[in-house]
Design a protein around this motif. Structure first.
Motif, PDB file in Angstrom:
ATOM      1  N   GLU A 156     -34.109  -5.401-128.830  1.00 18.69           N
ATOM      2  CA  GLU A 156     -34.586  -6.755-129.101  1.00 18.69           C
ATOM      3  C   GLU A 156     -35.853  -6.725-129.954  1.00 18.69           C
ATOM      4  O   GLU A 156     -35.992  -7.496-130.907  1.00 18.69           O
ATOM      5  CB  GLU A 156     -34.863  -7.479-127.778  1.00 18.69           C
ATOM      6  CG  GLU A 156     -35.273  -8.921-127.962  1.00 18.69           C
ATOM      7  CD  GLU A 156     -35.506  -9.622-126.632  1.00 18.69           C
ATOM      8  OE1 GLU A 156     -35.942 -10.784-126.685  1.00 18.69           O
ATOM      9  OE2 GLU A 156     -35.284  -9.025-125.560  1.00 18.69           O
ATOM     10  N   ALA A 157     -36.775  -5.817-129.624  1.00 15.08           N
ATOM     11  CA  ALA A 157     -38.005  -5.695-130.410  1.00 15.08           C
ATOM     12  C   ALA A 157     -37.692  -5.268-131.846  1.00 15.08           C
ATOM     13  O   ALA A 157     -38.288  -5.776-132.801  1.00 15.08           O
ATOM     14  CB  ALA A 157     -38.952  -4.698-129.751  1.00 15.08           C
ATOM     15  N   ALA A 158     -36.757  -4.351-132.003  1.00 17.73           N
ATOM     16  CA  ALA A 158     -36.383  -3.907-133.352  1.00 17.73           C
ATOM     17  C   ALA A 158     -35.754  -5.046-134.142  1.00 17.73           C
ATOM     18  O   ALA A 158     -36.034  -5.219-135.336  1.00 17.73           O
ATOM     19  CB  ALA A 158     -35.418  -2.727-133.258  1.00 17.73           C
ATOM     20  N   ASP A 159     -34.913  -5.853-133.498  1.00 15.42           N
ATOM     21  CA  ASP A 159     -34.302  -6.999-134.180  1.00 15.42           C
ATOM     22  C   ASP A 159     -35.358  -8.024-134.568  1.00 15.42           C
ATOM     23  O   ASP A 159     -35.315  -8.590-135.668  1.00 15.42           O
ATOM     24  CB  ASP A 159     -33.241  -7.649-133.287  1.00 15.42           C
ATOM     25  CG  ASP A 159     -31.988  -6.796-133.142  1.00 15.42           C
ATOM     26  OD1 ASP A 159     -31.789  -5.871-133.960  1.00 15.42           O
ATOM     27  OD2 ASP A 159     -31.208  -7.040-132.196  1.00 15.42           O
ATOM     28  N   ASP A 160     -36.293  -8.289-133.662  1.00 12.22           N
ATOM     29  CA  ASP A 160     -37.358  -9.253-133.972  1.00 12.22           C
ATOM     30  C   ASP A 160     -38.206  -8.771-135.141  1.00 12.22           C
ATOM     31  O   ASP A 160     -38.560  -9.549-136.024  1.00 12.22           O
ATOM     32  CB  ASP A 160     -38.250  -9.479-132.744  1.00 12.22           C
ATOM     33  CG  ASP A 160     -37.548 -10.267-131.647  1.00 12.22           C
ATOM     34  OD1 ASP A 160     -36.500 -10.882-131.924  1.00 12.22           O
ATOM     35  OD2 ASP A 160     -38.052 -10.263-130.512  1.00 12.22           O
ATOM     36  N   TRP A 161     -38.538  -7.494-135.152  1.00 13.12           N
ATOM     37  CA  TRP A 161     -39.344  -6.934-136.238  1.00 13.12           C
ATOM     38  C   TRP A 161     -38.593  -7.017-137.561  1.00 13.12           C
ATOM     39  O   TRP A 161     -39.174  -7.336-138.595  1.00 13.12           O
ATOM     40  CB  TRP A 161     -39.725  -5.484-135.910  1.00 13.12           C
ATOM     41  CG  TRP A 161     -40.617  -4.876-136.948  1.00 13.12           C
ATOM     42  CD1 TRP A 161     -40.245  -4.055-137.959  1.00 13.12           C
ATOM     43  CD2 TRP A 161     -42.017  -5.055-137.083  1.00 13.12           C
ATOM     44  NE1 TRP A 161     -41.329  -3.704-138.707  1.00 13.12           N
ATOM     45  CE2 TRP A 161     -42.445  -4.301-138.199  1.00 13.12           C
ATOM     46  CE3 TRP A 161     -42.968  -5.780-136.369  1.00 13.12           C
ATOM     47  CZ2 TRP A 161     -43.757  -4.264-138.613  1.00 13.12           C
ATOM     48  CZ3 TRP A 161     -44.282  -5.727-136.795  1.00 13.12           C
ATOM     49  CH2 TRP A 161     -44.661  -4.974-137.898  1.00 13.12           C
ATOM     50  N   ALA A 162     -37.283  -6.750-137.531  1.00 12.30           N
ATOM     51  CA  ALA A 162     -36.485  -6.779-138.754  1.00 12.30           C
ATOM     52  C   ALA A 162     -36.398  -8.193-139.332  1.00 12.30           C
ATOM     53  O   ALA A 162     -36.260  -8.364-140.545  1.00 12.30           O
ATOM     54  CB  ALA A 162     -35.090  -6.236-138.483  1.00 12.30           C
ATOM     55  N   ASP A 163     -36.503  -9.213-138.476  1.00  7.47           N
ATOM     56  CA  ASP A 163     -36.398 -10.599-138.930  1.00  7.47           C
ATOM     57  C   ASP A 163     -37.691 -11.125-139.555  1.00  7.47           C
ATOM     58  O   ASP A 163     -37.683 -12.183-140.176  1.00  7.47           O
ATOM     59  CB  ASP A 163     -36.007 -11.515-137.762  1.00  7.47           C
ATOM     60  CG  ASP A 163     -34.575 -11.280-137.303  1.00  7.47           C
ATOM     61  OD1 ASP A 163     -33.783 -10.696-138.079  1.00  7.47           O
ATOM     62  OD2 ASP A 163     -34.243 -11.675-136.167  1.00  7.47           O
ATOM     63  N   LEU A 164     -38.791 -10.412-139.390  1.00  5.10           N
ATOM     64  CA  LEU A 164     -40.070 -10.882-139.929  1.00  5.10           C
ATOM     65  C   LEU A 164     -40.123 -10.725-141.447  1.00  5.10           C
ATOM     66  O   LEU A 164     -39.510  -9.840-142.019  1.00  5.10           O
ATOM     67  CB  LEU A 164     -41.227 -10.095-139.315  1.00  5.10           C
ATOM     68  CG  LEU A 164     -41.502 -10.309-137.841  1.00  5.10           C
ATOM     69  CD1 LEU A 164     -42.598  -9.361-137.374  1.00  5.10           C
ATOM     70  CD2 LEU A 164     -41.898 -11.742-137.558  1.00  5.10           C
ATOM     71  N   SER A 165     -40.902 -11.607-142.074  1.00  9.27           N
ATOM     72  CA  SER A 165     -41.118 -11.501-143.515  1.00  9.27           C
ATOM     73  C   SER A 165     -42.034 -10.311-143.797  1.00  9.27           C
ATOM     74  O   SER A 165     -42.778  -9.874-142.916  1.00  9.27           O
ATOM     75  CB  SER A 165     -41.751 -12.788-144.040  1.00  9.27           C
ATOM     76  OG  SER A 165     -43.071 -12.900-143.550  1.00  9.27           O
ATOM     77  N   PRO A 166     -42.002  -9.799-145.022  1.00  8.88           N
ATOM     78  CA  PRO A 166     -42.898  -8.682-145.358  1.00  8.88           C
ATOM     79  C   PRO A 166     -44.379  -9.037-145.163  1.00  8.88           C
ATOM     80  O   PRO A 166     -45.173  -8.199-144.746  1.00  8.88           O
ATOM     81  CB  PRO A 166     -42.600  -8.402-146.826  1.00  8.88           C
ATOM     82  CG  PRO A 166     -41.223  -8.920-147.043  1.00  8.88           C
ATOM     83  CD  PRO A 166     -41.071 -10.085-146.120  1.00  8.88           C
ATOM     84  N   GLU A 167     -44.744 -10.294-145.428  1.00  8.27           N
ATOM     85  CA  GLU A 167     -46.129 -10.719-145.246  1.00  8.27           C
ATOM     86  C   GLU A 167     -46.520 -10.675-143.776  1.00  8.27           C
ATOM     87  O   GLU A 167     -47.626 -10.254-143.423  1.00  8.27           O
ATOM     88  CB  GLU A 167     -46.344 -12.134-145.805  1.00  8.27           C
ATOM     89  CG  GLU A 167     -46.185 -12.243-147.293  1.00  8.27           C
ATOM     90  CD  GLU A 167     -44.730 -12.421-147.727  1.00  8.27           C
ATOM     91  OE1 GLU A 167     -43.851 -12.622-146.857  1.00  8.27           O
ATOM     92  OE2 GLU A 167     -44.473 -12.323-148.932  1.00  8.27           O
ATOM     93  N   ALA A 168     -45.621 -11.134-142.906  1.00 10.22           N
ATOM     94  CA  ALA A 168     -45.903 -11.122-141.464  1.00 10.22           C
ATOM     95  C   ALA A 168     -46.022  -9.690-140.952  1.00 10.22           C
ATOM     96  O   ALA A 168     -46.897  -9.387-140.136  1.00 10.22           O
ATOM     97  CB  ALA A 168     -44.815 -11.866-140.703  1.00 10.22           C
ATOM     98  N   LYS A 169     -45.156  -8.803-141.436  1.00  9.33           N
ATOM     99  CA  LYS A 169     -45.235  -7.396-141.022  1.00  9.33           C
ATOM    100  C   LYS A 169     -46.563  -6.787-141.451  1.00  9.33           C
ATOM    101  O   LYS A 169     -47.208  -6.070-140.676  1.00  9.33           O
ATOM    102  CB  LYS A 169     -44.076  -6.600-141.622  1.00  9.33           C
ATOM    103  CG  LYS A 169     -42.731  -6.908-141.000  1.00  9.33           C
ATOM    104  CD  LYS A 169     -41.635  -6.102-141.675  1.00  9.33           C
ATOM    105  CE  LYS A 169     -40.268  -6.486-141.143  1.00  9.33           C
ATOM    106  NZ  LYS A 169     -39.193  -5.751-141.806  1.00  9.33           N
ATOM    107  N   GLU A 170     -46.990  -7.097-142.676  1.00 14.87           N
ATOM    108  CA  GLU A 170     -48.248  -6.559-143.173  1.00 14.87           C
ATOM    109  C   GLU A 170     -49.427  -7.097-142.357  1.00 14.87           C
ATOM    110  O   GLU A 170     -50.345  -6.359-142.024  1.00 14.87           O
ATOM    111  CB  GLU A 170     -48.427  -6.915-144.653  1.00 14.87           C
ATOM    112  CG  GLU A 170     -49.620  -6.267-145.302  1.00 14.87           C
ATOM    113  CD  GLU A 170     -49.529  -4.757-145.315  1.00 14.87           C
ATOM    114  OE1 GLU A 170     -50.594  -4.112-145.206  1.00 14.87           O
ATOM    115  OE2 GLU A 170     -48.414  -4.205-145.415  1.00 14.87           O
TER     116      GLU A 170
END
Length: 106
Positions: free
Chosen positions: A32-46
């Motif tokens: 679930e955490a991996a799926d949530d992370w994959a759904d984030l925009s590149p800006e949000a990840k940064e």
């Protein structure tokens, strides 16, 4: 213990503790955490990669401020509309009383 090709004799204590602690619920949480992370925009990840406690406090503070500003803005808009309506109503009432009580002199 893990399935597949591995040598159980060469597994370390840390590896064994990892595999023993890997319950189905923990696997589901990781997916679930991996799926949530994959759904984030590149800006949000940064942002999340560089976020520290101070940035998170500032973000929470800004969100609270914006919510309060929105509530105050709605209150002021409603208050302004009410004041305008009262002004129009009172001027119409003043006009009606003025016409009713006017003294006509010949």
């Amino acid at each position: 213990m893990p399935h597949g090709k591995f040598d159980p004799e060469k597994i370390t204590d840390v590896q064994e503790a990892f595999w023993v602690g890997l319950t189905p619920q923990r696997v589901a949480n990781m997916w679930e955490a991996a799926d949530d992370w994959a759904d984030l925009s590149p800006e949000a990840k940064e942002f999340l990669r560089g976020a520290d406690k101070e940035k998170i406090k500032q973000l929470n503070s800004t969100i609270s401020f914006m919510n309060a500003a929105g509530i105050i803005g709605k209150f002021l808009w409603i208050g302004g509309a009410t004041a305008f309506g009262l002004f129009i109503g009172l001027t119409q009432l003043w006009k009606a009383f003025g016409e009713f009580f006017i003294v006509k002199v010949k």
